[in-house]
Design a protein around this motif. Structure first.
Motif, PDB file in Angstrom:
ATOM      1  N   ASP A 213    -114.750 -13.598 -55.443  1.00  0.00           N
ATOM      2  CA  ASP A 213    -114.566 -13.838 -56.883  1.00  0.00           C
ATOM      3  C   ASP A 213    -113.202 -13.333 -57.380  1.00  0.00           C
ATOM      4  OD1 ASP A 213    -116.912 -15.166 -57.052  1.00  0.00           O
ATOM      5  OD2 ASP A 213    -118.067 -13.511 -57.907  1.00  0.00           O
ATOM      6  N   ILE A 214    -112.726 -12.235 -56.804  1.00  0.00           N
ATOM      7  CA  ILE A 214    -111.385 -11.741 -57.192  1.00  0.00           C
ATOM      8  C   ILE A 214    -110.351 -12.818 -56.840  1.00  0.00           C
ATOM      9  CG2 ILE A 214    -109.583 -10.025 -56.663  1.00  0.00           C
ATOM     10  CD1 ILE A 214    -111.952  -8.006 -56.225  1.00  0.00           C
ATOM     11  N   ASP A 215    -110.466 -13.366 -55.629  1.00  0.00           N
ATOM     12  CA  ASP A 215    -109.514 -14.411 -55.219  1.00  0.00           C
ATOM     13  C   ASP A 215    -109.666 -15.668 -56.084  1.00  0.00           C
ATOM     14  OD1 ASP A 215    -108.182 -12.949 -53.351  1.00  0.00           O
ATOM     15  OD2 ASP A 215    -109.227 -13.747 -51.601  1.00  0.00           O
ATOM     16  N   GLU A 216    -110.921 -15.989 -56.415  1.00  0.00           N
ATOM     17  CA  GLU A 216    -111.177 -17.191 -57.240  1.00  0.00           C
ATOM     18  C   GLU A 216    -110.524 -17.056 -58.626  1.00  0.00           C
ATOM     19  OE1 GLU A 216    -112.390 -19.632 -55.798  1.00  0.00           O
ATOM     20  OE2 GLU A 216    -113.814 -20.790 -56.974  1.00  0.00           O
ATOM     21  N   VAL A 217    -110.626 -15.856 -59.209  1.00  0.00           N
ATOM     22  CA  VAL A 217    -110.040 -15.629 -60.545  1.00  0.00           C
ATOM     23  C   VAL A 217    -108.535 -15.892 -60.503  1.00  0.00           C
ATOM     24  CG1 VAL A 217    -109.447 -13.822 -62.223  1.00  0.00           C
ATOM     25  CG2 VAL A 217    -111.800 -14.020 -61.388  1.00  0.00           C
ATOM     26  N   MET A 218    -107.877 -15.370 -59.462  1.00  0.00           N
ATOM     27  CA  MET A 218    -106.418 -15.506 -59.421  1.00  0.00           C
ATOM     28  C   MET A 218    -105.997 -16.936 -59.062  1.00  0.00           C
ATOM     29  SD  MET A 218    -105.520 -12.681 -60.547  1.00  0.00           S
ATOM     30  CE  MET A 218    -103.753 -12.618 -60.329  1.00  0.00           C
ATOM     31  N   LYS A 219    -106.841 -17.620 -58.270  1.00  0.00           N
ATOM     32  CA  LYS A 219    -106.498 -19.016 -57.914  1.00  0.00           C
ATOM     33  C   LYS A 219    -106.710 -19.945 -59.113  1.00  0.00           C
ATOM     34  CE  LYS A 219    -108.902 -19.351 -54.012  1.00  0.00           C
ATOM     35  NZ  LYS A 219    -109.554 -19.939 -52.862  1.00  0.00           N
ATOM     36  N   LEU A 220    -107.906 -19.886 -59.689  1.00  0.00           N
ATOM     37  CA  LEU A 220    -108.221 -20.825 -60.772  1.00  0.00           C
ATOM     38  C   LEU A 220    -107.637 -20.378 -62.106  1.00  0.00           C
ATOM     39  CD1 LEU A 220    -111.922 -21.777 -59.964  1.00  0.00           C
ATOM     40  CD2 LEU A 220    -109.803 -22.861 -59.203  1.00  0.00           C
ATOM     41  N   MET A 222    -104.939 -18.225 -62.614  1.00  0.00           N
ATOM     42  CA  MET A 222    -103.476 -18.041 -62.665  1.00  0.00           C
ATOM     43  C   MET A 222    -102.730 -19.123 -61.887  1.00  0.00           C
ATOM     44  SD  MET A 222    -103.881 -15.266 -64.291  1.00  0.00           S
ATOM     45  CE  MET A 222    -105.496 -14.536 -64.541  1.00  0.00           C
ATOM     46  N   ASN A 223    -103.499 -20.052 -61.332  1.00  0.00           N
ATOM     47  CA  ASN A 223    -102.868 -21.129 -60.547  1.00  0.00           C
ATOM     48  C   ASN A 223    -102.141 -20.619 -59.303  1.00  0.00           C
ATOM     49  OD1 ASN A 223    -103.311 -23.771 -60.852  1.00  0.00           O
ATOM     50  ND2 ASN A 223    -101.676 -24.149 -62.342  1.00  0.00           N
ATOM     51  N   HIS A 224    -102.562 -19.492 -58.747  1.00  0.00           N
ATOM     52  CA  HIS A 224    -101.955 -19.042 -57.492  1.00  0.00           C
ATOM     53  C   HIS A 224    -102.543 -19.887 -56.353  1.00  0.00           C
ATOM     54  CE1 HIS A 224    -100.787 -14.714 -58.977  1.00  0.00           C
ATOM     55  NE2 HIS A 224    -100.361 -15.680 -59.772  1.00  0.00           N
ATOM     56  N   PRO A 225    -101.729 -20.305 -55.400  1.00  0.00           N
ATOM     57  CA  PRO A 225    -102.260 -21.151 -54.327  1.00  0.00           C
ATOM     58  C   PRO A 225    -103.263 -20.416 -53.437  1.00  0.00           C
ATOM     59  CG  PRO A 225     -99.945 -20.614 -53.938  1.00  0.00           C
ATOM     60  CD  PRO A 225    -100.287 -20.104 -55.301  1.00  0.00           C
ATOM     61  N   MET A 226    -103.187 -19.091 -53.420  1.00  0.00           N
ATOM     62  CA  MET A 226    -104.052 -18.289 -52.561  1.00  0.00           C
ATOM     63  C   MET A 226    -104.406 -17.014 -53.316  1.00  0.00           C
ATOM     64  SD  MET A 226    -102.809 -16.981 -48.825  1.00  0.00           S
ATOM     65  CE  MET A 226    -102.532 -18.513 -48.011  1.00  0.00           C
ATOM     66  N   GLY A 227    -105.627 -16.512 -53.165  1.00  0.00           N
ATOM     67  CA  GLY A 227    -105.996 -15.266 -53.837  1.00  0.00           C
ATOM     68  C   GLY A 227    -105.278 -14.074 -53.215  1.00  0.00           C
ATOM     69  N   PRO A 228    -105.165 -12.946 -53.946  1.00  0.00           N
ATOM     70  CA  PRO A 228    -104.392 -11.801 -53.452  1.00  0.00           C
ATOM     71  C   PRO A 228    -104.980 -11.148 -52.188  1.00  0.00           C
ATOM     72  CG  PRO A 228    -105.513 -11.269 -55.520  1.00  0.00           C
ATOM     73  CD  PRO A 228    -105.656 -12.743 -55.319  1.00  0.00           C
ATOM     74  N   LEU A 229    -106.326 -11.182 -52.056  1.00  0.00           N
ATOM     75  CA  LEU A 229    -106.926 -10.526 -50.878  1.00  0.00           C
ATOM     76  C   LEU A 229    -106.705 -11.387 -49.634  1.00  0.00           C
ATOM     77  CD1 LEU A 229    -110.161  -9.254 -52.644  1.00  0.00           C
ATOM     78  CD2 LEU A 229    -108.130  -7.915 -52.033  1.00  0.00           C
ATOM     79  N   GLN A 230    -106.815 -12.682 -49.817  1.00  0.00           N
ATOM     80  CA  GLN A 230    -106.529 -13.584 -48.685  1.00  0.00           C
ATOM     81  C   GLN A 230    -105.044 -13.496 -48.306  1.00  0.00           C
ATOM     82  OE1 GLN A 230    -107.077 -17.761 -49.453  1.00  0.00           O
ATOM     83  NE2 GLN A 230    -107.032 -18.283 -47.276  1.00  0.00           N
ATOM     84  N   LEU A 231    -104.200 -13.434 -49.327  1.00  0.00           N
ATOM     85  CA  LEU A 231    -102.758 -13.319 -49.065  1.00  0.00           C
ATOM     86  C   LEU A 231    -102.459 -12.021 -48.312  1.00  0.00           C
ATOM     87  CD1 LEU A 231     -99.875 -14.377 -49.427  1.00  0.00           C
ATOM     88  CD2 LEU A 231     -99.833 -13.362 -51.703  1.00  0.00           C
ATOM     89  N   ALA A 232    -103.122 -10.930 -48.704  1.00  0.00           N
ATOM     90  CA  ALA A 232    -102.926  -9.641 -48.020  1.00  0.00           C
ATOM     91  C   ALA A 232    -103.299  -9.778 -46.544  1.00  0.00           C
ATOM     92  CB  ALA A 232    -103.781  -8.563 -48.688  1.00  0.00           C
ATOM     93  N   ASP A 233    -104.399 -10.478 -46.263  1.00  0.00           N
ATOM     94  CA  ASP A 233    -104.800 -10.707 -44.865  1.00  0.00           C
ATOM     95  C   ASP A 233    -103.728 -11.485 -44.099  1.00  0.00           C
ATOM     96  OD1 ASP A 233    -107.213  -9.417 -45.007  1.00  0.00           O
ATOM     97  OD2 ASP A 233    -108.462 -11.222 -44.945  1.00  0.00           O
ATOM     98  N   PHE A 234    -103.101 -12.438 -44.765  1.00  0.00           N
ATOM     99  CA  PHE A 234    -102.064 -13.243 -44.097  1.00  0.00           C
ATOM    100  C   PHE A 234    -100.805 -12.415 -43.854  1.00  0.00           C
ATOM    101  CE2 PHE A 234    -103.175 -17.808 -43.764  1.00  0.00           C
ATOM    102  CZ  PHE A 234    -104.483 -17.708 -44.178  1.00  0.00           C
ATOM    103  N   ILE A 235    -100.435 -11.593 -44.818  1.00  0.00           N
ATOM    104  CA  ILE A 235     -99.220 -10.771 -44.664  1.00  0.00           C
ATOM    105  C   ILE A 235     -99.456  -9.694 -43.597  1.00  0.00           C
ATOM    106  CG2 ILE A 235     -97.738  -9.073 -45.835  1.00  0.00           C
ATOM    107  CD1 ILE A 235     -98.299 -10.634 -48.458  1.00  0.00           C
ATOM    108  N   GLY A 236    -100.675  -9.161 -43.555  1.00  0.00           N
ATOM    109  CA  GLY A 236    -100.984  -8.032 -42.656  1.00  0.00           C
ATOM    110  C   GLY A 236    -101.192  -6.804 -43.518  1.00  0.00           C
TER     111      GLY A 236
END
Ligand code: NAI
Length: 283
Positions: A213-220, A222-236
């Motif tokens: 839900d945190i990622d969903e809030v930021m995607k829908l 704020m129009n971010h292409p990816m939520g912050p927690l998923q992005l953190a996983d991608f960055i490391g």
């Protein structure tokens, strides 16, 4: 200050992308890594990307061959003896960068510019390892390099306008958009991005909402292409923690304190996509 011959140090995720865009833009590139396997992996990745461009009609087979022919392998920093610009993209570690820049300063021609792709280390401190701090500069590409348009260009304390201009012109030739940034912790990109990610982790830690839900809030919202927690996983998550510590140390302000949950995940070895598990699981 004409730039034609470039050396990229580190053939990992970032270095191989930087070598690819330089070769595509017509520069001669020496791609250096301390490990032969890393170079081979890097060049295989570049070949795959260029082949995909040919399949999608973005370039011809001939252009692909020309770009690949412009890249030569290097396993020795002494190969910097005839380059105009070095872009260092080795590991994010000050000791390693100091040692590389010290050697480059001895080997590279007097006119050569020494740039670093560091995401968080002070340019001024890297420059201090050389006798040419006026010619040391940050060139912070975004991941994945062939796709992302932005390059933060960071002036060290001593960087001259002439050097800044040469690097800015080069960035435009790579079809990227340069943005001028002063040498402060996290520059602009990570100073704003990382606290947002850290706050998302605090939000999860406090049980305000589920990770999805945190990622969903930021995607829908704020129009971010990816939520912050998923992005953190991608960055490391280790990289995220490292950058938060640089911000915390650099500014001495508690607003940059890393979330205890982030520390816990890193201690557990849950570093994100690269280890198969972070906030999410990856098979
Ligand atoms: P990586 O781990 O994929 O690649 C680093 C490469 O450098 C490895 O192939 C390693 O063998 C090589 N290397 C290490 N020490 C060396 C030395 N002394 N001489 C020659 N080669 C050496 O790392 P990645 O992700 O490509 O990061 C590289 C740099 O780019 C770091 O400074 C990082 O902070 C920065 N950066 C990373 C971003 C990312 O999203 N991964 C984004 C922007 C900057």
């Amino acid at each position: 200050m004409a730039i034609q011959n470039v050396m990229v140090i580190g053939a990992g995720q970032m270095g191989s992308g930087i070598a690819q865009v330089c070769a595509q833009a017509g520069f001669n590139v020496k791609l250096n890594d301390m490990k032969k396997e890393a170079y081979e992996r890097g060049i295989a990745g570049i070949t795959k990307n260029l082949s995909r461009n040919v399949e999608k009609g973005r370039m011809t087979e001939e252009e692909k061959t020309e770009a690949l022919n412009r890249i030569t392998s290097s396993l020795d920093l002494q190969d910097a003896h005839d380059v105009d610009l070095v872009i260092e993209a080795a590991v994010e570690n000050m000791e390693v960068k100091h040692s590389i820049f010290k050697t480059l300063d001895e080997v590279a021609p007097k006119h050569a510019i020494l740039a670093t792709n560091t995401s968080s280390l002070p340019i001024t401190e890297i420059a201090a390892a050389t006798n040419r701090p006026a010619q040391v500069i940050g060139m912070h590409f975004m991941n994945p390099v062939p796709v992302m348009k932005l390059v933060e260009i960071i002036r060290g304390l001593a960087t001259t306008d002439e050097v800044y201009k040469a690097v800015e012109d080069m960035t435009v030739k790579l079809s990227k958009t340069p943005v001028e940034v002063e040498d402060f912790p996290g520059f602009v990109a990570n100073r704003i991005l990382m606290p947002m990610i850290n706050e998302a982790i605090f939000t999860l830690q406090e049980g305000v909402a589920s990770k999805e839900d945190i990622d969903e809030v930021m995607k829908l919202g704020m129009n971010h292409p990816m939520g912050p927690l998923q992005l953190a996983d991608f960055i490391g998550l280790d990289t995220c923690l490292y950058i938060m510590e640089i911000l915390h140390d650099g500014f001495g302000d508690s607003k940059y304190r890393p979330s205890p949950l982030l520390r816990k995940y890193v201690k557990a070895g849950w570093l994100g996509k690269k280890t198969g598990r972070g906030f999410y699981e990856y098979s």
